[in-house]
Scaffold this motif. Structure first.
Motif, PDB file in Angstrom:
ATOM      1  N   TYR A  60      62.338  28.855 -68.575  1.00 46.28           N
ATOM      2  CA  TYR A  60      61.881  30.179 -68.173  1.00 46.28           C
ATOM      3  C   TYR A  60      61.867  31.153 -69.347  1.00 46.28           C
ATOM      4  O   TYR A  60      60.899  31.828 -69.608  1.00 46.28           O
ATOM      5  CB  TYR A  60      62.774  30.701 -67.043  1.00 46.28           C
ATOM      6  CG  TYR A  60      62.514  32.130 -66.650  1.00 46.28           C
ATOM      7  CD1 TYR A  60      61.365  32.478 -65.963  1.00 46.28           C
ATOM      8  CD2 TYR A  60      63.435  33.127 -66.967  1.00 46.28           C
ATOM      9  CE1 TYR A  60      61.124  33.783 -65.601  1.00 46.28           C
ATOM     10  CE2 TYR A  60      63.199  34.430 -66.599  1.00 46.28           C
ATOM     11  CZ  TYR A  60      62.036  34.757 -65.922  1.00 46.28           C
ATOM     12  OH  TYR A  60      61.808  36.058 -65.571  1.00 46.28           O
ATOM     13  N   ASN A  61      62.966  31.203 -70.085  1.00 47.33           N
ATOM     14  CA  ASN A  61      63.032  32.148 -71.205  1.00 47.33           C
ATOM     15  C   ASN A  61      63.909  31.645 -72.351  1.00 47.33           C
ATOM     16  O   ASN A  61      64.325  32.421 -73.192  1.00 47.33           O
ATOM     17  CB  ASN A  61      63.551  33.512 -70.725  1.00 47.33           C
ATOM     18  CG  ASN A  61      64.922  33.396 -70.082  1.00 47.33           C
ATOM     19  OD1 ASN A  61      65.532  32.327 -70.084  1.00 47.33           O
ATOM     20  ND2 ASN A  61      65.417  34.489 -69.534  1.00 47.33           N
ATOM     21  N   TYR A  76      68.515  41.360 -67.700  1.00 46.70           N
ATOM     22  CA  TYR A  76      67.816  41.217 -68.972  1.00 46.70           C
ATOM     23  C   TYR A  76      67.307  42.565 -69.494  1.00 46.70           C
ATOM     24  O   TYR A  76      66.327  42.632 -70.212  1.00 46.70           O
ATOM     25  CB  TYR A  76      66.640  40.252 -68.821  1.00 46.70           C
ATOM     26  CG  TYR A  76      67.048  38.804 -68.720  1.00 46.70           C
ATOM     27  CD1 TYR A  76      67.608  38.142 -69.802  1.00 46.70           C
ATOM     28  CD2 TYR A  76      66.863  38.092 -67.543  1.00 46.70           C
ATOM     29  CE1 TYR A  76      67.994  36.816 -69.705  1.00 46.70           C
ATOM     30  CE2 TYR A  76      67.250  36.764 -67.437  1.00 46.70           C
ATOM     31  CZ  TYR A  76      67.803  36.128 -68.527  1.00 46.70           C
ATOM     32  OH  TYR A  76      68.185  34.822 -68.451  1.00 46.70           O
TER      33      TYR A  76
END
Length: 450
Positions: free
Chosen positions: A214-215, A433
């Protein structure tokens, strides 16, 4: 597409007993091609109006005891999960189509059974009102992504294989101790608590959900039968090695075989094998609060009123990914002033490890270092108003007010705001985040009735 029909009926007997029944027939196109599109969801309830029996003291205005049961469903998932479909792909610069998924043609509704037992009590001219609701629900046929072999051309296969039980209490209290022509005071509060337990996870009892695709983050949450859904899953820490002798005495190495040094994070060796690796990961908290609710206060003196609305949350944890980036000290990114307190000399007592480019010891891996207590008490809104009657010949009434939102928050959380939602995915609840904090707003306005 969605289609629904509802049949409802209620009956009251002698103002003492009230019953209701409801049947919903819902159809959806999201279910699998071999599953029924139609589902029946019944519900019903019965309430005993004890205050109307004439046997209670006159100072009791209301005493209702109710029992409600219901079955509900959810079909808000992609219709592609239950049917074959194809997507375009570029293969060696040649356009092609490929099968996008392995469908489950028997995919059906997610369902939830719920039982509520409630008490609604009012006394002294409804100056005091108390509400208590005990509830128990059981969600089943929950949609889960089962990882399958890549030989099928897709790693995604959704099936109705999850089950979660939930039990909780909701309490509300409203007190109006002063109520005169000139003065009015109203105090209200709510308190809720819920305990969710994962009962079934398909053919497995444990599943890790990773976010590297995802990241690039190594953060994880777990689904484990018998535990709360989506608990943070990482390493447990126990301070910093303050001296070289202390690090050598521990005789621990990381997954790469490197021994820990003075200034490194002291990770807990859960299985006592002398190596800190994936076998030492444990549950390190959950984003679900233990208790949450609100407090309301209204004060009025003649035409001037003050309304305050507070909210609180206790026991919930949050993953502060922003702080992790600003305190990692492993690259040339800007860092926060907190790293000025990093370990630098033998014997230094601190909670922040040494700076090391590339992080060779793995001090910054996903651990409880980055999990924080996100409990809070917040003033959500505050409004001061003045109400007036007829003004001139064309204004019947009105009011002027000044209102503010998010004036202050009491919390130990070091992020911008402990009340946030990074995305709608339930598995990412508590992931921070760096969403913008809810702004402090002040408004001045008026209302006129002509």
């Amino acid at each position: 597409n969605y289609l629904g029909f509802t049949l409802h009926g209620d009956y009251t007997y002698n103002r003492i007993l009230r019953a209701s029944a409801n049947v919903a027939a819902d159809a959806t196109s999201a279910s699998g091609t071999d599953a029924s599109r139609l589902a029946i969801f019944p519900s019903g309830g019965i309430t005993f109006l004890a205050a109307n029996t004439g046997v209670l003291p006159t100072w009791i205005d209301k005493l209702n005891v109710s029992l409600d049961a219901s079955l509900s469903g959810n079909s808000r998932f992609s219709s592609n999960y239950g049917k074959n479909y194809y997507t375009t792909s570029n293969f060696f610069s040649i356009g092609a189509i490929k099968r996008s998924n392995v469908p489950n043609t028997k995919l059906t509704w997610e369902k939830n059974r719920q039982l509520d037992l409630a008490l609604d009590f009012g006394m002294l001219g409804n100056r005091i009102n108390l509400g208590v609701n005990l509830f128990s629900n059981y969600a089943y046929d929950l949609l889960l992504n089962s990882n399958i072999s890549k030989v099928y051309g897709s790693t995604y296969y959704y099936e109705n294989s999850g089950e979660i039980s939930g039990k909780g209490v909701e309490v509300s209290l409203r007190v109006n101790p002063v109520h005169t022509h000139d003065f009015d005071v109203v105090l209200g509060a709510t308190l809720s608590t819920v305990k969710n337990t994962l009962k079934k996870l398909g053919e497995s009892s444990f599943e890790e959900i990773k976010f590297s695709d995802y990241n690039g983050d190594d953060a994880e949450v777990i689904m484990q039968v018998g535990s709360n859904p989506y608990e943070f899953y990482g390493y447990q820490t126990n301070g910093i090695y303050t001296t070289t002798a202390e690090a050598q005495e521990a005789k621990l190495t990381n997954a790469s075989g490197k021994s820990y040094e003075a200034g490194d994070v002291r990770f807990v060796d859960q299985n006592h094998d002398g190596v800190i690796n994936s076998y030492d990961k444990v549950s390190i908290g959950k984003a679900t609060p233990d208790i949450y609710g609100g407090v309301n206060l209204m004060l009025r003196y003649r035409q001037v009123s003050l309304d305050a609305n507070f909210g609180y949350c206790v026991g919930n944890k949050a993953y502060n990914a922003t702080r992790r980036l600003l305190e990692s000290m492993s690259a040339f990114y800007n860092q926060s002033t907190a790293v000025l307190n990093r370990w630098q000399v033998e014997g230094q007592q601190t909670s922040i490890p040494r700076a090391a480019y590339g992080d060779p010891s793995g001090n910054n891996i996903f651990s409880d270092r980055w999990i924080e207590d996100a409990s809070y008490f917040k003033l959500r809104s505050l409004k001061l108003a003045y109400t007036f009657g007829k003004v001139f010949s064309f204004v019947r009434s009105g009011n002027v007010y000044v209102a503010a939102e998010n004036l202050f928050t009491i919390t130990k959380y070091t992020g911008t705001d402990p009340e946030f939602a990074y995305c709608y995915a339930a598995c990412m609840r508590g992931f921070d985040y760096g969403k913008l904090a809810q702004p402090v707003t002040v408004k001045l306005g008026f209302n006129l009735n002509f």
